[in-house]
Design a protein around this motif. Structure first.
Motif, short mmCIF file in Angstrom:
data_model
loop_
_atom_site.label_atom_id
_atom_site.label_comp_id
_atom_site.label_asym_id
_atom_site.label_seq_id
_atom_site.Cartn_x
_atom_site.Cartn_y
_atom_site.Cartn_z
N PHE A 232 0.78 -1.23 0.00
CA PHE A 232 0.00 0.00 0.00
C PHE A 232 0.82 1.29 0.00
O PHE A 232 0.21 2.37 -0.04
N ASN A 233 2.14 1.24 0.05
CA ASN A 233 2.89 2.49 0.22
C ASN A 233 2.74 3.43 -0.98
O ASN A 233 2.62 4.65 -0.80
N MET A 234 2.71 2.90 -2.21
CA MET A 234 2.55 3.77 -3.38
C MET A 234 1.13 4.34 -3.44
O MET A 234 0.93 5.50 -3.81
N GLN A 239 -2.48 9.11 -2.54
CA GLN A 239 -3.59 9.63 -1.75
C GLN A 239 -3.17 10.89 -1.00
O GLN A 239 -3.94 11.85 -0.90
N MET A 240 -1.96 10.91 -0.48
CA MET A 240 -1.46 12.10 0.21
C MET A 240 -1.40 13.29 -0.74
O MET A 240 -1.82 14.41 -0.39
N LEU A 333 8.64 -0.58 13.12
CA LEU A 333 7.62 -0.74 12.09
C LEU A 333 6.96 0.60 11.78
O LEU A 333 6.73 1.40 12.69
N GLN A 334 6.66 0.83 10.53
CA GLN A 334 6.03 2.08 10.14
C GLN A 334 5.28 1.92 8.83
O GLN A 334 5.53 0.99 8.06
N ILE A 335 4.34 2.84 8.61
CA ILE A 335 3.60 2.91 7.37
C ILE A 335 4.01 4.20 6.67
O ILE A 335 3.96 5.27 7.28
N THR A 336 4.41 4.10 5.42
CA THR A 336 4.95 5.28 4.72
C THR A 336 4.12 5.60 3.48
O THR A 336 3.36 4.76 2.98
N ALA A 337 4.30 6.81 2.99
CA ALA A 337 3.73 7.24 1.73
C ALA A 337 4.82 7.13 0.67
O ALA A 337 5.66 8.02 0.52
N GLY A 338 4.84 6.01 -0.03
CA GLY A 338 5.85 5.80 -1.06
C GLY A 338 7.26 5.75 -0.54
O GLY A 338 8.21 6.03 -1.28
N ARG A 339 7.41 5.43 0.75
CA ARG A 339 8.71 5.37 1.42
C ARG A 339 9.38 6.74 1.51
O ARG A 339 10.58 6.84 1.82
#
Length: 356
Positions: A232-234, A239-240, A333-339
């Motif tokens: 889901f990162n891309m 979305q951002m 652990l983390q959730i990123t926006a496109g890394r």
């Protein structure tokens, strides 16, 4: 919606159900508005109006395809979740997982309710704008046929309305799926902390086997979270970026309508703006909250490991604790926006200030 995570096969009917919402969103909203964009490039008001809805539908279409393409890895994650429920052995663990499931259920219901409120606010605002600006269609776009005659007009309006419903509900459905997966990871990390906190209570015969299980469980959770990030990162990056454009375009439309349209139309437009901005910022806050919680839970594993009476353990078992602490602190652990950036409260505050 046709995007339930499963293995896609050419001879399986369910693999093609996704075509219905995709075709409706593409043919009645996304493609006509995109084709119409070069034709209205000289009118900034029309361009902003186009982008305010077109980008939302594009993001929903992208989310639909993202979940559909990642059917196999997402199905494996759901299977792992079911296995985690079956592996519960104590009442404390079950209570932790039940509480996590209840929170996720409330978030899902709240998000679904909120997006339908947005639709209910958008329809009268759009109809009022159509009436005051002599707009014939729900979404202005280019169609290769005459939309002013019957039944072309009625069918096109129905198609656009269905596309808007599909886009809005897909937008939220995928978000709640991601929240479900992340919350499950947080619940498993909480259970792992409980196991680490009780490590001193095991006798010397069982402690080594228990330490190995804890290390394996920690690595399993890391892989689980990594698969969520890879899937889901891309999508979250786009979305951002779209959130900023959507909010700015909606603000621009409302500001331009002040003093030009009727009082009734301005009330509809401002009401929709407030509800829409609240919804978009709420979805962004949801991701930032989950990212912050995930990072905090994963880092807390190292603190719990350090707080145990490691000095009473054998050197071999103490090394297991060192492995857990290094893994938890070196790469939480983390959730990123496109890394490019992690979803945290700091990011939410920065985006909120920049947008508002």
């Amino acid at each position: 919606m046709g995007i339930w995570p499963e293995e896609r096969k050419w001879n399986r009917t369910s693999s093609y159900l996704v075509l219905l919402p995709c075709i409706i969103m593409l043919c009645f909203a996304c493609a006509p508005q995109t084709i119409n964009l070069p034709m209205i490039a000289g009118d900034s008001d029309l361009v902003i109006e186009n982008l305010s809805t077109n980008i939302t539908v594009m993001v929903s279409l992208m989310k639909t395809l993202t979940v559909w393409i990642n059917g196999i890895p997402l199905k494996s994650l759901l299977r792992y979740m079911a296995n985690d429920w079956d592996a519960v052995t104590t009442n404390i663990e079950r209570e932790t997982m039940v509480n996590t499931a209840r929170i996720t259920r409330k978030i899902t219901i709240g998000s679904t309710l909120m997006v339908n409120i947005v639709i209910l606010a958008f329809v009268p605002a759009r109809l009022s704008s159509m009436k005051n600006n002599d707009i014939t269609l729900f979404l202005r776009g280019y169609f290769p046929y005459n939309t002013s005659i019957s039944p072309n007009f009625e069918l096109t309006m129905i198609g656009q309305y269905v596309a808007a419903i599909y886009a809005a509900n897909t937008y939220t459905t995928v978000d709640t799926l991601v929240v479900l997966l992340i919350f499950h990871v947080c619940g498993q990390l909480s259970i792992l902390r409980q196991d680490l906190g009780r490590i001193d209570s095991y006798d010397k015969k069982n402690i080594e086997m228990k330490m190995q299980k804890i290390v394996e469980k920690h690595e399993y959770i890391n892989r689980f979270a990594g698969r969520i990030e890879n899937s889901f990162n891309m999508m979250l990056l786009f979305q951002m970026l779209s959130c900023t454009i959507q909010i700015c375009s909606q603000f621009y439309q409302v500001m331009m309508s002040l003093g030009e349209n009727t009082v009734e139309d301005m009330i509809f437009q401002i009401s929709f703006l407030l509800i829409y901005v609240f919804y978009v910022m709420l979805q962004l806050f949801l991701y930032c909250y989950m990212g912050e919680k995930l990072a905090a839970e994963s880092t807390e594993i190292a603190n719990i490991a350090y707080s145990t009476k490691w000095y009473n353990l054998s050197p071999k078992n103490a090394r297991w604790l060192v492995i857990i602490m290094c893994r938890a602190t070196s790469s939480p652990l983390q959730i990123t926006a496109g890394r490019f950036c992690s979803f945290t409260f700091a990011l939410y505050c920065q985006v909120s200030v920049n947008e508002l």
